[in-house]
Design an enzyme around this catalytic site. Structure first.
Site, PDB file in Angstrom:
ATOM      1  N   ASP A 399       0.862  -1.177   0.000  1.00  0.00           N
ATOM      2  CA  ASP A 399       0.000   0.000   0.000  1.00  0.00           C
ATOM      3  C   ASP A 399       0.906   1.236   0.000  1.00  0.00           C
ATOM      4  OD1 ASP A 399      -2.250   1.575   0.290  1.00  0.00           O
ATOM      5  OD2 ASP A 399      -2.548   1.144   2.400  1.00  0.00           O
ATOM      6  N   ASP A 455      -7.634  -9.184   5.228  1.00  0.00           N
ATOM      7  CA  ASP A 455      -8.727  -9.095   6.188  1.00  0.00           C
ATOM      8  C   ASP A 455      -9.180  -7.669   6.411  1.00  0.00           C
ATOM      9  OD1 ASP A 455      -6.349  -8.218   7.605  1.00  0.00           O
ATOM     10  OD2 ASP A 455      -7.608  -8.265   9.404  1.00  0.00           O
TER      11      ASP A 455
END
Ligand code: IMP
Ligand code: MG
Length: 492
Positions: A399, A455
């Site tokens: 990210d 998740d």
């Protein structure tokens, strides 16, 4: 001269009628029908057809027709090779359709006699977004030439047709991680698919939602012959390449079902290698279950706004990465270092796609402090020595790159022979720290993703696909997410 002005008035009138009609319709098919009808009438011709290239780009399929004899349509597709003239975007006019090889229908058993049904044909390339996607044809039963005026007029109509196609929403996925590979014809050949029936469109959208690749009416099967002549033809609605299955949608109307069943039986006799299923609306879920999705699959798409990468796409890409790594590390024995927990699905699949002796190691980390930069702690360290090893750091998603940057430096300090990074997903738009990624599975948009190990508050890891979480909580910035996560359940 008088003749010319009469013609001009006729063209003007036709254009006026088309534009008026287009204002009143919204469907692509309706719009194209309107244009085609006007083309045929204005030129005092017999019939017209808009043919689109199929997904292979090699065959032309009659998609919208006006006045064209059924028998003629049933001849099926035309081979693009024989119409290579389209590639250059050239206008073809023939005085005699029967004798021009470029306009001959071609298939296993050409229907003798039919090719002389229309003896004057004009064919214009249909361009959409800069690419030839098909052709517009006008047929005449009489042998005739088409004047430059007429060809010009038709050429204008093909541009109108392109505008009609432009206003149809594309059946495509704007956040597709691999644009161009396409889901269905729309993205493949850059034009909207023109469905014959609303239920087909509904089915296509459902498949799109789950990123199941589909082709609409990609192939016609001749079913019955009378000598050389094809007397019956069947074109299934969909083809799903991932499970090599043709699908024919059907309504509850028993008369139609019986007829379709007969055709399917016939098709199975003639083409035993072809898998085909007749699908009722209520059966859609059964098909999706085959891919692991939907109410009958193991993975309900609850809380998921969109499947971004299907399980099939993941498997395919992971296999490619495995092959690439096997090549690049030939004769060597790398150690894969995975970052827990998000990586476990990817690691398990990736290592099995690598055909080399290898070992695996895992690091577990957690975030502490109030900002993402400083706050990273290793909660589970390596179990073996990396000195002089060929190390491949394996991550689920990169990210900002902060995590990777930290771990890259951490592993470098162990003096490996060399280091590479393999990340399944990369959100390049959000990158702050630039660690070179040696292998990347998919570039993904700036969305919060779950599934295949990823998740959200420990949930969703078991989804077999990568999906975008529904808007809400996940929109918080990463630091906040990490803090929330920490507060909720302690170390990651
Ligand atoms: P980075 O340090 O900003 O590159 O963040 C990397 C870590 O944040 C990943 O290893 C994931 O654990 C987590 N992460 C980043 N984006 C997502 C996402 O979209 N879904 C789930 N976890 C994510
Ligand atoms: Mg992670």
């Amino acid at each position: 001269m008088a003749g010319v002005s009469r013609t001009v008035i006729r063209y003007q009138k036709a254009l006026y009628e088309i534009l008026n009609g287009l204002g009143a319709t919204s469907g692509t098919r309706e719009g194209l029908e309107l244009i085609l009808k006007s083309a045929v009438r204005t030129l005092s011709a017999s019939a017209g057809s808009i043919l689109f290239l199929d997904s292979t780009g090699k065959k032309l399929v009659h998609s919208v027709t006006y006045g064209l004899s059924d028998a003629y349509i049933k001849q099926g597709f035309l081979d693009m090779d024989k119409n290579s003239v389209m590639e250059e975007g050239v206008v073809v006019t023939v005085g005699d359709g029967a004798s021009d090889p470029q306009l001959q229908p071609s298939q296993r058993a050409p229907q003798a006699g039919l090719s002389s049904l229309y003896t004057g044909i004009v064919s214009l390339p249909l361009t959409f977004r800069g690419e030839v996607v098909g052709t517009m044809r006008v047929y005449s039963r009489q042998r005739r030439e088409f004047s430059p005026w007429e060809v010009d007029f038709l050429s204008g109509l093909t541009r109108l047709a392109a505008m009609v196609m432009e206003r149809t929403p594309q059946v495509e996925n704007p956040t597709s991680p691999t644009p161009g590979t396409g889901y269905g014809l729309a993205t493949k050949i850059g034009r909207p698919v023109i469905f014959a029936h609303p239920s087909e469109e509904e089915f296509a959208r459902l498949l799109d939602f789950y990123h199941v690749e589909w082709l609409y009416e990609p192939r016609s099967f001749p079913l019955q012959w009378d000598g050389e002549r094809v007397t019956e033809m069947f074109t299934p609605d969909f083809y799903l390449p991932a499970i090599d299955l043709y699908v024919e949608l059907t309504t509850m109307k028993q008369s139609l079902v019986t007829e379709k069943n007969r055709k399917l039986r016939r098709l199975k006799e003639q083409y035993p290698e072809v898998n085909i299923r007749l699908l009722y609306r209520r059966d859609y879920h059964n098909i999706l279950a085959k891919f692991g999705y939907g109410p009958l699959g193991q993975a309900p798409a609850r809380d998921v706004s969109q499947v971004l990468i299907s399980s099939h796409q993941i498997q395919k890409r992971v296999r490619q990465l495995g092959e690439q790594i096997s090549q690049d590390y030939a004769e060597r024995s790398p150690v894969l270092v995975g970052i827990l927990r998000g990586v476990f699905c990817f690691m398990a699949d990736l290592m099995r796609a690598i055909s080399l002796p290898l070992s695996v190691e895992f690091l577990a980390i957690s975030y502490y402090g109030s900002d993402a930069q400083g706050g990273l702690r290793i909660t589970k360290d390596l179990d073996s020595n990396l000195t002089n090893r060929d190390v491949i750091l394996v991550e689920d998603i990169v990210d900002t790159g902060m995590t990777l940057n930290y771990l890259y430096n951490y592993l470098q300090a162990k003096h490996p022979a060399n280091m590479a990074v393999c990340a399944l997903l990369s959100k390049r738009a959000r990158r702050l720290a630039n660690v070179p990624l040696t292998y990347v599975g998919f570039e993904v948009p700036d969305e919060f993703l779950v599934g295949y190990g990823l998740d959200y508050h420990q949930e969703y890891r078991n989804l077999p696909f990568v999906a975008v979480l529904k808007a809400g909580e996940e929109k918080k910035p990463l630091v906040q997410r990490k803090r929330a996560k920490r507060e909720k359940e302690g170390p990651e």
